[in-house]
Design a protein around this motif. Sequence first.
Motif, PDB file in Angstrom:
ATOM      1  N   TYR A 123       3.220   5.875  -5.055  1.00  0.00           N
ATOM      2  CA  TYR A 123       4.544   5.297  -4.802  1.00  0.00           C
ATOM      3  C   TYR A 123       4.447   3.768  -4.882  1.00  0.00           C
ATOM      4  N   HIS A 124       5.575   3.095  -5.174  1.00  0.00           N
ATOM      5  CA  HIS A 124       5.477   1.636  -5.347  1.00  0.00           C
ATOM      6  C   HIS A 124       5.144   0.917  -4.046  1.00  0.00           C
ATOM      7  N   HIS A 125       5.531   1.433  -2.901  1.00  0.00           N
ATOM      8  CA  HIS A 125       4.942   1.056  -1.624  1.00  0.00           C
ATOM      9  C   HIS A 125       5.583   1.840  -0.491  1.00  0.00           C
ATOM     10  N   HIS A 126       4.726   2.292   0.407  1.00  0.00           N
ATOM     11  CA  HIS A 126       5.174   2.862   1.674  1.00  0.00           C
ATOM     12  C   HIS A 126       5.108   1.818   2.784  1.00  0.00           C
ATOM     13  N   ILE A 127       4.173   0.880   2.650  1.00  0.00           N
ATOM     14  CA  ILE A 127       4.011  -0.176   3.651  1.00  0.00           C
ATOM     15  C   ILE A 127       3.770  -1.490   2.910  1.00  0.00           C
ATOM     16  N   ARG A 128       4.529  -2.496   3.281  1.00  0.00           N
ATOM     17  CA  ARG A 128       4.315  -3.839   2.746  1.00  0.00           C
ATOM     18  C   ARG A 128       3.955  -4.746   3.907  1.00  0.00           C
ATOM     19  N   LEU A 129       2.987  -5.602   3.684  1.00  0.00           N
ATOM     20  CA  LEU A 129       2.460  -6.479   4.718  1.00  0.00           C
ATOM     21  C   LEU A 129       2.546  -7.925   4.235  1.00  0.00           C
ATOM     22  N   ASN A 130       2.966  -8.832   5.128  1.00  0.00           N
ATOM     23  CA  ASN A 130       3.018 -10.244   4.750  1.00  0.00           C
ATOM     24  C   ASN A 130       2.588 -11.122   5.923  1.00  0.00           C
ATOM     25  N   ILE A 131       2.265 -12.379   5.615  1.00  0.00           N
ATOM     26  CA  ILE A 131       1.932 -13.343   6.678  1.00  0.00           C
ATOM     27  C   ILE A 131       2.952 -14.477   6.691  1.00  0.00           C
ATOM     28  N   TRP A 132       4.204 -14.132   6.438  1.00  0.00           N
ATOM     29  CA  TRP A 132       5.269 -15.134   6.385  1.00  0.00           C
ATOM     30  C   TRP A 132       5.627 -15.684   7.759  1.00  0.00           C
ATOM     31  N   ALA A 133       5.241 -15.004   8.832  1.00  0.00           N
ATOM     32  CA  ALA A 133       5.435 -15.550  10.179  1.00  0.00           C
ATOM     33  C   ALA A 133       4.279 -16.455  10.577  1.00  0.00           C
ATOM     34  N   GLY A 134       3.325 -16.622   9.657  1.00  0.00           N
ATOM     35  CA  GLY A 134       2.173 -17.473   9.898  1.00  0.00           C
ATOM     36  C   GLY A 134       0.926 -16.673  10.205  1.00  0.00           C
ATOM     37  N   ALA A 135      -0.207 -17.137   9.689  1.00  0.00           N
ATOM     38  CA  ALA A 135      -1.478 -16.484   9.998  1.00  0.00           C
ATOM     39  C   ALA A 135      -1.720 -16.571  11.496  1.00  0.00           C
ATOM     40  N   GLY A 136      -2.129 -15.435  12.071  1.00  0.00           N
ATOM     41  CA  GLY A 136      -2.372 -15.396  13.501  1.00  0.00           C
ATOM     42  C   GLY A 136      -1.114 -15.327  14.344  1.00  0.00           C
ATOM     43  N   ALA A 137       0.017 -14.948  13.742  1.00  0.00           N
ATOM     44  CA  ALA A 137       1.276 -14.867  14.483  1.00  0.00           C
ATOM     45  C   ALA A 137       1.118 -13.960  15.700  1.00  0.00           C
ATOM     46  N   PRO A 138       1.674 -14.352  16.856  1.00  0.00           N
ATOM     47  CA  PRO A 138       1.518 -13.527  18.062  1.00  0.00           C
ATOM     48  C   PRO A 138       2.222 -12.188  17.928  1.00  0.00           C
ATOM     49  N   VAL A 147       0.849  -1.192   0.000  1.00  0.00           N
ATOM     50  CA  VAL A 147       0.000   0.000   0.000  1.00  0.00           C
ATOM     51  C   VAL A 147       0.882   1.238   0.000  1.00  0.00           C
ATOM     52  N   SER A 148       0.326   2.346  -0.531  1.00  0.00           N
ATOM     53  CA  SER A 148       1.125   3.570  -0.607  1.00  0.00           C
ATOM     54  C   SER A 148       0.228   4.790  -0.717  1.00  0.00           C
TER      55      SER A 148
END
Length: 289
Positions: A215-230, A210-211
């Motif tokens: 812009y190509h991105h101001h914030i990038r979000l991922n779930i690479w630590a797992g869905a529901g990561a603490p 999102v940006s």
Amino acid sequence: MTTTYQIPATTHLGEVSLRISNLERSIQFYTEVVGLKLLERSEKIATLTADGKQSLLRLEKLTDAVTMPVRSTSGLYHFAILLPDRKSLGLALRNLAESGIEIGQGDHLVSEAFYISDPDQNGIEIYADRARDTWKRDADNNYIMSSDPIDVDSLFALAANEPWQGLPAGTVIGHVHFHVRSLEESRRFYTGVLGFDIVGNFANMSALFVSAGGYHHHIRLNIWAGAGAPVNPDNATGIDYFTIIYDGKEQLEQAVEQLRQSNTSIEQQGKDWFTVDPQNIRIRLTTTS
């Protein structure tokens, strides 16, 4: 009729605040390896700068800090330092290489980036953008990005024999990248409440970009630590807050009102406001003036 709030196009990011375990060690790393300059320091807090005036990075020492295993919690994946041109990136790369630190890299088409970690395993990207008129979008209006090998030889050639003097004036915080518990929950917050635009919806990578202002991105979000990561514990090293900078008081007031209307907690501290995202990452909202 309700009008959907959209973040102003001139909005950009500012100071990032990190929790660290050893202030002296971190100051040495960020000045000697990364190339920032010490601006101010106290017993537990230091701020660092590129231009000698504006803080880009705030370091806060925690007593008895713990460092969580990589990708075990939601929170910081990396914060990204944007350099003003490719020559500056070449100089920074040469210094990184001479330090002996482990370096990752990727030609993302919209930018060229190198990746390192600080002594507390906080991720850092150091990058330079390609000209905006070369950025391309696909049929779904997502920016086309990749992770190709960088032409390192040409970067070293640009740096040539010029002496290393640290990161130059014009260096800024370009973006932040977070592990999140849920992409949908974070999408609702960052687009529905803060008003950022989606510029990359990549389900195949479990990532969302999102940006503001295209812009190509101001914030990038991922779930690479797992869905529901603490959530990252408060006594752990990692990100404390990042800063969104609005162009003037009126734009800041509109953003604050949007947060209030969405029943999002918000607190004023001086001329700044603070809120928290779904990962309990604090967000500082401030203005250019």
